[in-house]
Write a protein that holds these residues in place. Sequence first.
Motif, short mmCIF file in Angstrom:
data_model
loop_
_atom_site.label_atom_id
_atom_site.label_comp_id
_atom_site.label_asym_id
_atom_site.label_seq_id
_atom_site.Cartn_x
_atom_site.Cartn_y
_atom_site.Cartn_z
N ALA A 63 0.80 -1.31 -0.14
CA ALA A 63 0.11 -0.02 0.03
C ALA A 63 0.86 1.28 -0.16
O ALA A 63 0.66 2.16 -0.80
CB ALA A 63 -0.86 0.14 1.31
N LYS A 64 2.04 1.23 0.74
CA LYS A 64 2.70 2.38 0.89
C LYS A 64 3.49 2.63 -0.46
O LYS A 64 3.55 3.65 -0.92
CB LYS A 64 3.80 2.29 2.11
N SER A 65 3.87 1.63 -1.25
CA SER A 65 4.63 1.86 -2.38
C SER A 65 3.79 2.29 -3.55
O SER A 65 4.34 2.83 -4.46
CB SER A 65 5.19 0.22 -2.97
N THR A 66 2.27 2.12 -3.43
CA THR A 66 1.55 2.59 -4.45
C THR A 66 0.86 3.87 -3.93
O THR A 66 -0.06 4.42 -4.65
CB THR A 66 0.27 1.67 -4.71
N GLY A 67 1.14 4.76 -2.95
CA GLY A 67 0.85 5.53 -2.13
C GLY A 67 -0.63 5.35 -1.96
O GLY A 67 -1.18 6.56 -1.56
N GLU A 68 -1.00 4.22 -1.42
CA GLU A 68 -2.33 3.93 -0.99
C GLU A 68 -2.23 4.26 0.52
O GLU A 68 -1.10 3.88 1.26
CB GLU A 68 -2.66 2.74 -1.19
#
Length: 167
Positions: A63-68
């Motif tokens: 999630a963090k890597s996709t900006g979520e």
Amino acid sequence: MDSHGTPASGYWYGPDDRLDPPAAILQALRDYRASEVATRRSTRDSMGMGETDLLALRYLLRAKSTGERAGPKDLSRVLGITTASTTSLIDRLVASGHVRREPHPTDRRSLVIVPTVATDSEVRATLGQMHRRMMEVAESMSAEEARVVITFLRRMSSAISEERHQP
């Protein structure tokens, strides 16, 4: 063969499953699964956490890597656990320094759960080499080979899912 159609000389297959391609495929899947389970156990042990904790970290890192932004409700939904279990999970991960709670930037009543930089580094160090080796294997396949494998694995996933959903 016994009365259930199982070869008498083996649990699932005969002594030489190379003569039976479908049996060899299923045995190869079982061998892969056994390797995967052993690797996951080793990873959990080296990181000092349980399966659900590791799955939560994987979700939060993705999630963090996709900006979520991921909150407790997202973890409950993805992991299929209760709100109380999610609270305990987050408390454990905060206490171990793997995540931190932060206020949601636009909803002051909500929290987001963020993996720490150290967690990202730890997961990369623990799983990075294995993922690189797996990617090398996948990249070595031709487009046609990849298509066949993808189709097969999706059909197998469907076959397994159908059994879970039957009354």
